[in-house]
Motif scaffolding. Structure first.
Motif, PDB file in Angstrom:
ATOM      1  N   HIS A   1     -12.449 -25.609  22.918  1.00 24.41           N
ATOM      2  CA  HIS A   1     -13.392 -25.940  23.986  1.00 24.41           C
ATOM      3  C   HIS A   1     -13.066 -25.181  25.271  1.00 24.41           C
ATOM      4  O   HIS A   1     -13.360 -25.649  26.363  1.00 24.41           O
ATOM      5  CB  HIS A   1     -13.383 -27.450  24.228  1.00 24.41           C
ATOM      6  CG  HIS A   1     -13.756 -28.243  23.020  1.00 24.41           C
ATOM      7  ND1 HIS A   1     -15.058 -28.341  22.578  1.00 24.41           N
ATOM      8  CD2 HIS A   1     -13.002 -28.940  22.133  1.00 24.41           C
ATOM      9  CE1 HIS A   1     -15.094 -29.075  21.490  1.00 24.41           C
ATOM     10  NE2 HIS A   1     -13.857 -29.459  21.191  1.00 24.41           N
ATOM     11  N   THR A   2     -12.454 -24.010  25.112  1.00 27.05           N
ATOM     12  CA  THR A   2     -12.246 -23.111  26.243  1.00 27.05           C
ATOM     13  C   THR A   2     -13.195 -21.940  26.077  1.00 27.05           C
ATOM     14  O   THR A   2     -13.148 -21.240  25.062  1.00 27.05           O
ATOM     15  CB  THR A   2     -10.785 -22.607  26.298  1.00 27.05           C
ATOM     16  OG1 THR A   2      -9.915 -23.734  26.382  1.00 27.05           O
ATOM     17  CG2 THR A   2     -10.573 -21.723  27.515  1.00 27.05           C
ATOM     18  N   ILE A   3     -14.074 -21.735  27.057  1.00 30.10           N
ATOM     19  CA  ILE A   3     -15.105 -20.700  26.932  1.00 30.10           C
ATOM     20  C   ILE A   3     -14.879 -19.595  27.946  1.00 30.10           C
ATOM     21  O   ILE A   3     -14.294 -19.803  29.014  1.00 30.10           O
ATOM     22  CB  ILE A   3     -16.521 -21.291  27.118  1.00 30.10           C
ATOM     23  CG1 ILE A   3     -16.680 -21.878  28.529  1.00 30.10           C
ATOM     24  CG2 ILE A   3     -16.830 -22.324  26.048  1.00 30.10           C
ATOM     25  CD1 ILE A   3     -18.103 -22.226  28.898  1.00 30.10           C
ATOM     26  N   SER A   4     -15.340 -18.408  27.602  1.00 27.17           N
ATOM     27  CA  SER A   4     -15.318 -17.285  28.539  1.00 27.17           C
ATOM     28  C   SER A   4     -16.490 -17.423  29.495  1.00 27.17           C
ATOM     29  O   SER A   4     -17.612 -17.749  29.089  1.00 27.17           O
ATOM     30  CB  SER A   4     -15.422 -15.968  27.779  1.00 27.17           C
ATOM     31  OG  SER A   4     -15.713 -14.903  28.664  1.00 27.17           O
TER      32      SER A   4
ATOM     33  N   VAL B   1     -21.147 -25.055  22.520  1.00 27.51           N
ATOM     34  CA  VAL B   1     -20.425 -23.801  22.806  1.00 27.51           C
ATOM     35  C   VAL B   1     -21.000 -22.620  22.023  1.00 27.51           C
ATOM     36  O   VAL B   1     -20.464 -21.512  22.101  1.00 27.51           O
ATOM     37  CB  VAL B   1     -18.924 -23.948  22.484  1.00 27.51           C
ATOM     38  CG1 VAL B   1     -18.283 -24.995  23.372  1.00 27.51           C
ATOM     39  CG2 VAL B   1     -18.700 -24.265  21.009  1.00 27.51           C
ATOM     40  N   THR B   2     -22.100 -22.828  21.308  1.00 21.43           N
ATOM     41  CA  THR B   2     -22.634 -21.755  20.460  1.00 21.43           C
ATOM     42  C   THR B   2     -23.217 -20.603  21.260  1.00 21.43           C
ATOM     43  O   THR B   2     -23.480 -19.543  20.698  1.00 21.43           O
ATOM     44  CB  THR B   2     -23.725 -22.304  19.523  1.00 21.43           C
ATOM     45  OG1 THR B   2     -24.786 -22.885  20.316  1.00 21.43           O
ATOM     46  CG2 THR B   2     -23.156 -23.376  18.607  1.00 21.43           C
ATOM     47  N   ARG B   3     -23.437 -20.776  22.562  1.00 28.45           N
ATOM     48  CA  ARG B   3     -23.972 -19.671  23.368  1.00 28.45           C
ATOM     49  C   ARG B   3     -22.895 -18.992  24.210  1.00 28.45           C
ATOM     50  O   ARG B   3     -23.208 -18.158  25.045  1.00 28.45           O
ATOM     51  CB  ARG B   3     -25.113 -20.169  24.263  1.00 28.45           C
ATOM     52  CG  ARG B   3     -24.750 -21.279  25.221  1.00 28.45           C
ATOM     53  CD  ARG B   3     -25.994 -21.915  25.827  1.00 28.45           C
ATOM     54  NE  ARG B   3     -25.673 -22.992  26.748  1.00 28.45           N
ATOM     55  CZ  ARG B   3     -25.615 -22.844  28.055  1.00 28.45           C
ATOM     56  NH1 ARG B   3     -25.863 -21.665  28.604  1.00 28.45           N
ATOM     57  NH2 ARG B   3     -25.335 -23.869  28.842  1.00 28.45           N
ATOM     58  N   PHE B   4     -21.629 -19.327  23.967  1.00 24.20           N
ATOM     59  CA  PHE B   4     -20.528 -18.749  24.741  1.00 24.20           C
ATOM     60  C   PHE B   4     -19.531 -18.056  23.814  1.00 24.20           C
ATOM     61  O   PHE B   4     -19.538 -18.259  22.602  1.00 24.20           O
ATOM     62  CB  PHE B   4     -19.778 -19.839  25.530  1.00 24.20           C
ATOM     63  CG  PHE B   4     -20.625 -20.599  26.497  1.00 24.20           C
ATOM     64  CD1 PHE B   4     -21.125 -19.980  27.630  1.00 24.20           C
ATOM     65  CD2 PHE B   4     -20.919 -21.939  26.292  1.00 24.20           C
ATOM     66  CE1 PHE B   4     -21.907 -20.672  28.537  1.00 24.20           C
ATOM     67  CE2 PHE B   4     -21.694 -22.643  27.192  1.00 24.20           C
ATOM     68  CZ  PHE B   4     -22.190 -22.009  28.316  1.00 24.20           C
ATOM     69  N   GLY B   5     -18.663 -17.260  24.437  1.00 29.75           N
ATOM     70  CA  GLY B   5     -17.481 -16.788  23.739  1.00 29.75           C
ATOM     71  C   GLY B   5     -16.406 -17.863  23.817  1.00 29.75           C
ATOM     72  O   GLY B   5     -16.115 -18.381  24.895  1.00 29.75           O
ATOM     73  N   VAL B   6     -15.832 -18.236  22.676  1.00 31.47           N
ATOM     74  CA  VAL B   6     -14.835 -19.305  22.615  1.00 31.47           C
ATOM     75  C   VAL B   6     -13.471 -18.683  22.335  1.00 31.47           C
ATOM     76  O   VAL B   6     -13.349 -17.817  21.462  1.00 31.47           O
ATOM     77  CB  VAL B   6     -15.193 -20.338  21.524  1.00 31.47           C
ATOM     78  CG1 VAL B   6     -14.167 -21.449  21.476  1.00 31.47           C
ATOM     79  CG2 VAL B   6     -16.582 -20.915  21.778  1.00 31.47           C
TER      80      VAL B   6
ATOM     81  N   LYS C   1     -19.949 -16.593  20.355  1.00 33.40           N
ATOM     82  CA  LYS C   1     -21.071 -17.436  19.934  1.00 33.40           C
ATOM     83  C   LYS C   1     -20.892 -17.997  18.510  1.00 33.40           C
ATOM     84  O   LYS C   1     -21.711 -17.757  17.625  1.00 33.40           O
ATOM     85  CB  LYS C   1     -22.394 -16.673  20.036  1.00 33.40           C
ATOM     86  CG  LYS C   1     -22.755 -16.221  21.438  1.00 33.40           C
ATOM     87  CD  LYS C   1     -24.103 -15.530  21.465  1.00 33.40           C
ATOM     88  CE  LYS C   1     -24.539 -15.209  22.882  1.00 33.40           C
ATOM     89  NZ  LYS C   1     -23.736 -14.201  23.531  1.00 33.40           N
ATOM     90  N   PRO C   2     -19.833 -18.768  18.278  1.00 39.57           N
ATOM     91  CA  PRO C   2     -19.611 -19.321  16.933  1.00 39.57           C
ATOM     92  C   PRO C   2     -20.588 -20.453  16.622  1.00 39.57           C
ATOM     93  O   PRO C   2     -21.059 -21.155  17.519  1.00 39.57           O
ATOM     94  CB  PRO C   2     -18.178 -19.850  17.017  1.00 39.57           C
ATOM     95  CG  PRO C   2     -18.009 -20.231  18.464  1.00 39.57           C
ATOM     96  CD  PRO C   2     -18.809 -19.218  19.244  1.00 39.57           C
ATOM     97  N   MET C   3     -20.879 -20.636  15.353  1.00 38.08           N
ATOM     98  CA  MET C   3     -21.724 -21.758  14.946  1.00 38.08           C
ATOM     99  C   MET C   3     -20.985 -23.079  15.116  1.00 38.08           C
ATOM    100  O   MET C   3     -21.541 -24.074  15.551  1.00 38.08           O
ATOM    101  CB  MET C   3     -22.156 -21.584  13.488  1.00 38.08           C
ATOM    102  CG  MET C   3     -23.107 -20.431  13.254  1.00 38.08           C
ATOM    103  SD  MET C   3     -24.685 -20.663  14.101  1.00 38.08           S
ATOM    104  CE  MET C   3     -25.370 -22.029  13.187  1.00 38.08           C
TER     105      MET C   3
END
Length: 372
Positions: free
Chosen positions: A186-189, A159-164, A179-181
């Motif tokens: 586990h819900t992404i934009s 999920v590091t390449r998404f907005g969470v 983009k959190p480390m």
């Protein structure tokens, strides 16, 4: 529909490696005959959004050629239309787009001259089908300021390449991290937003006054406690192609019967610019298994679990396995390609061998097939 559309298609990142050297990510070929931006454009057309702006910037030549006529997506009409905006030097501004919010700000006159009460903002690098009308109805019912289309992903998904984001029981967004480390959520934009036009103008102008340029960080995250921002969850297929691995996986997904049926045979359809090419030709002795082969291809060798785009020539005794061959590629005799992505307009010399073992190889032959 009471909304206009904005497609953000000007970005670039290094995770596409050599594939983004020639074209914008929104112009990447997908599923044999489409470009990535076709999915957002088709969703706009199928949702009866008559007025759509595409904001392009990086390596835009291929993308602008693809968007040269609006008739393929049925935007060619007196009311509305397809508008392509690139950065323009003016007496007030000589910058390229400095971010997604700045891209909208530099074309703010488009919003101010429009009359639709709502705006649907989407990115051009995602593969999905969505009726934006349902999102707008949800947006109005919740009396939301902004609605973000989101999706639950598997626990092992990167999920590091998404907005969470995290929502409460009423689907109002309480936390949003870009983009959190590391994340426990586990819900992404999905990069699709619905917002009232006048409010978008107000927020974008305030952003510009404060020297802020990013739509997610400087609007969505900053205003999450001040505005009513809700999430709209989708369950159907959605994928982003912003890395080589994700791009490879998305194309390979189209080899699954259920994915092909969803996109190719179920209403609504996905539209694209049409090339006048002959059907694929399979010469005696060739073998093709579980592959997508596009128009204009000539097959002499063996193709298995692969996606071949338009005008690919496969020579004698060639073996193509688990690979993606982009448009207008010539594969010489006795060539072996496995776990690779072959860049468009390449000439792969006879007796070549490329096999990706630990990761997907991007094959770019630096030959002079075309005069400069």
């Amino acid at each position: 529909m009471r909304a206009l559309g904005i497609i953000l298609a000007g970005g670039n990142n290094n995770r596409m490696r050599e594939l983004s050297n020639r074209r914008a990510i929104a112009a990447m070929p997908v599923a044999g005959s489409y470009r990535s931006i076709d999915f957002a454009l088709s969703n706009m057309a199928n949702s009866h959004i008559a007025k759509v702006a595409v904001l392009t910037q990086y390596n835009a030549r291929s993308l602008n050629e693809h968007l040269s006529s609006s008739k393929w997506w049925d935007f060619g009409r007196k009311q509305g239309g397809l508008f392509v905006f690139t950065p323009t030097i003016t007496p007030d501004n000589s910058f390229w787009y400095q971010g997604t919010a700045d891209a909208i700000y530099q074309n703010l006159d488009f919003l101010k001259r429009s009359h639709e009460p709502y705006v649907v903002i989407a990115s051009g690098d995602c593969v999905y089908k969505l009726d934006y009308n349902k999102v707008l109805e949800y947006h109005i019912a919740k009396r939301a300021d902004v609605t973000i289309v989101c999706k639950d992903v598997d626990a092992n998904e990167d999920v590091t390449r998404f907005g969470v984001l995290r929502m409460n029981e009423d689907y109002r967004i309480e936390e949003f991290e870009e983009k959190p480390m590391v994340s426990d959520y586990h819900t992404i934009s999905t990069g699709i937003y619905v917002i009232r036009r006048r409010q978008l103008i107000e927020m974008i102008e305030r952003c510009a006054q404060e020297g802020r340029h990013d739509f997610v960080k400087d609007i969505l995250i900053r205003y999450k406690n001040l505005k009513r921002i809700y999430g709209y969850k989708i369950q159907d297929y959605w994928n982003n192609i912003s890395t080589v691995e994700a791009y490879y996986k998305t194309n390979m997904d189209f080899l699954k019967p259920e994915v092909r049926d969803y996109f190719f045979h179920q209403y609504p359809d996905i539209y694209s610019k049409i090339d006048d090419l002959p059907p694929a030709k399979y010469n005696p002795g060739c073998q093709v298994k579980n592959s997508l082969v596009s128009s204009g291809c000539i097959i002499n060798g063996q193709v298995e679990n692969s996606v071949l785009f338009k005008k690919v020539y496969v020579g004698n005794n060639c073996v193509i396995k688990n690979s993606i061959i982009l448009n207008d590629v010539y594969l010489g005799d006795n060539t072996h390609i496995e776990n690779c992505i072959v860049e468009s307009r390449d000439t792969i010399r006879a007796n070549s061998y490329y096999c990706g073992e630990d990761e997907i190889i991007v094959v770019v032959e630096k030959n002079e097939r075309y005069a400069l």
